[in-house]
Design a protein around this motif. Sequence first.
Motif, PDB file in Angstrom:
ATOM      1  N   VAL A 196      -0.293  10.437  -4.797  1.00 52.15           N
ATOM      2  CA  VAL A 196      -0.728  11.523  -5.044  1.00 52.15           C
ATOM      3  C   VAL A 196       0.169  12.368  -5.853  1.00 52.15           C
ATOM      4  O   VAL A 196       1.276  12.344  -5.714  1.00 52.15           O
ATOM      5  CB  VAL A 196      -0.870  12.421  -3.680  1.00 52.15           C
ATOM      6  N   SER A 242       3.263  10.753  -1.965  1.00 51.84           N
ATOM      7  CA  SER A 242       3.232  11.738  -3.205  1.00 51.84           C
ATOM      8  C   SER A 242       4.430  11.290  -4.131  1.00 51.84           C
ATOM      9  O   SER A 242       5.494  10.742  -3.891  1.00 51.84           O
ATOM     10  CB  SER A 242       3.256  12.837  -2.810  1.00 51.84           C
ATOM     11  N   LYS A 283       0.866  -1.323   0.187  1.00 52.21           N
ATOM     12  CA  LYS A 283      -0.134   0.073   0.016  1.00 52.21           C
ATOM     13  C   LYS A 283       0.959   1.208  -0.158  1.00 52.21           C
ATOM     14  O   LYS A 283       2.033   1.529   0.602  1.00 52.21           O
ATOM     15  CB  LYS A 283      -0.897   0.009   1.172  1.00 52.21           C
ATOM     16  N   PRO A 324      -1.025   8.999   2.243  1.00 49.85           N
ATOM     17  CA  PRO A 324      -0.615   8.570   0.917  1.00 49.85           C
ATOM     18  C   PRO A 324       0.702   9.007   0.338  1.00 49.85           C
ATOM     19  O   PRO A 324       0.821  10.098   0.512  1.00 49.85           O
ATOM     20  CB  PRO A 324      -1.798   9.068   0.437  1.00 49.85           C
ATOM     21  N   SER A 359      -2.430  14.250 -13.081  1.00 56.28           N
ATOM     22  CA  SER A 359      -3.209  12.995 -13.179  1.00 56.28           C
ATOM     23  C   SER A 359      -3.973  12.993 -14.207  1.00 56.28           C
ATOM     24  O   SER A 359      -4.374  11.576 -14.470  1.00 56.28           O
ATOM     25  CB  SER A 359      -4.137  12.919 -11.730  1.00 56.28           C
ATOM     26  N   TYR A 383       0.064   6.149 -12.366  1.00 55.66           N
ATOM     27  CA  TYR A 383       0.285   6.276 -11.000  1.00 55.66           C
ATOM     28  C   TYR A 383      -0.709   6.365 -10.174  1.00 55.66           C
ATOM     29  O   TYR A 383      -0.722   5.663  -9.054  1.00 55.66           O
ATOM     30  CB  TYR A 383       1.077   7.634 -10.837  1.00 55.66           C
ATOM     31  N   SER A 384      -2.107   6.559 -10.770  1.00 60.12           N
ATOM     32  CA  SER A 384      -3.073   6.616  -9.922  1.00 60.12           C
ATOM     33  C   SER A 384      -3.563   5.213  -9.370  1.00 60.12           C
ATOM     34  O   SER A 384      -4.222   5.257  -8.410  1.00 60.12           O
ATOM     35  CB  SER A 384      -4.327   7.505 -10.432  1.00 60.12           C
ATOM     36  N   ARG A 385      -3.064   4.420 -10.304  1.00 59.45           N
ATOM     37  CA  ARG A 385      -3.955   3.010  -9.888  1.00 59.45           C
ATOM     38  C   ARG A 385      -2.977   2.521  -8.520  1.00 59.45           C
ATOM     39  O   ARG A 385      -3.671   1.553  -7.924  1.00 59.45           O
ATOM     40  CB  ARG A 385      -3.221   1.916 -10.862  1.00 59.45           C
ATOM     41  N   PHE A 386      -1.933   3.056  -8.257  1.00 61.14           N
ATOM     42  CA  PHE A 386      -1.282   2.630  -6.999  1.00 61.14           C
ATOM     43  C   PHE A 386      -1.684   3.803  -5.759  1.00 61.14           C
ATOM     44  O   PHE A 386      -1.112   3.549  -4.456  1.00 61.14           O
ATOM     45  CB  PHE A 386       0.238   2.776  -7.163  1.00 61.14           C
ATOM     46  N   GLY A 387      -2.551   4.508  -6.061  1.00 59.18           N
ATOM     47  CA  GLY A 387      -2.906   5.554  -5.013  1.00 59.18           C
ATOM     48  C   GLY A 387      -1.999   6.487  -4.808  1.00 59.18           C
ATOM     49  O   GLY A 387      -2.136   6.971  -3.437  1.00 59.18           O
ATOM     50  N   VAL A 403       1.496   4.262   1.294  1.00 58.07           N
ATOM     51  CA  VAL A 403       1.310   4.835   2.242  1.00 58.07           C
ATOM     52  C   VAL A 403       2.889   4.923   3.007  1.00 58.07           C
ATOM     53  O   VAL A 403       3.530   4.162   3.133  1.00 58.07           O
ATOM     54  CB  VAL A 403       0.403   4.232   3.590  1.00 58.07           C
TER      55      VAL A 403
END
Length: 315
Positions: A222, A194, A184, A192, A208, A216-220, A186
């Motif tokens: 920022v 960045s 995750k 989250p 984005s 990149y957004s697939r991984f959460g 984090v």
Amino acid sequence: MLFRRLTAALTVAAVALTGCATRQPAPSPTTPAAADFPVEVSVPGGSTGLKLEKRPERIISLNPSSTEVLYAVGAGKQVVAVDDQSTFPAEAPKTTLSGFKPNLEAIANQKPDLVLASNDIDNLVAGLGQLKIQVLLVPPAKTLDETFAQVSAVGKATGHAAAGEALAQRMRADIDKIVGETRKAVSSSGKPMSYYHELDNSLYSVSSKTFVGHVYSRFGLVNIADEADKSNSGYPQLSAEYLVKANPDLIFLADTKCCGQNAQTVAARPGWQTVTAVKNNGVIALDDDIASRWGPRVVDLVRTVSSAVSAAAAK
């Protein structure tokens, strides 16, 4: 730099990558048959209902992503010429043809029966249409789903429908598996992670809303460039002060070839020593070409991002 940014915008700056093989998924075995034609092909955001009466045997690609897709679906032997930006695979017949400034006469001299282009610049479709040459428009993908759809469409248009569909499904499955197995995103503070994606050393980045931003957004993750994209172009230029203050956990460099950037050059930038990505070995060197294309090697991008996220999350 202007040409590089234009290239990125047209091809969707979207990556390889330290420790990552730039392998291309092997096409599924298939035997094209004349009975597969005529076919009607549509591409998201591109050609709609293009009817091909017979299998094209002399194909020209005017954008690097389409070149990679053609070879990945098994249509490489039908390709007679590719544009001056196509560098992969090595056996692709690279020429001086340009996708940015298409020369109708030069294209026609290759006697193609199908041309793949990313956009209808300078009325390319109409111009070649007058010469009885069909054009399949395959625009920059905005999402992974669009990439999968393009792979299927190119396979269908070239007589490799089964291989194209199989490749698209394999890419989707591989990406889903990689993302699912990634730790995750984090940070140690519980927030989250960045990131900053660098297009060139004048600090142009991606938001984005771009293809690579979508990945990149697939991984959460920022994206620190989103807030700076006031014009909604998708390609904001950041200042060093803005970037240092944003303090990204990860930095992805898509300017290793063009601009000679790496973890050492980034660390040497004034004030950047305080950035978390620099302090924690979170600066990732990418291959410029893969970082600007939306073809089959996007799986390599996903795999590299996964490794970077998992490594950072483990600290």
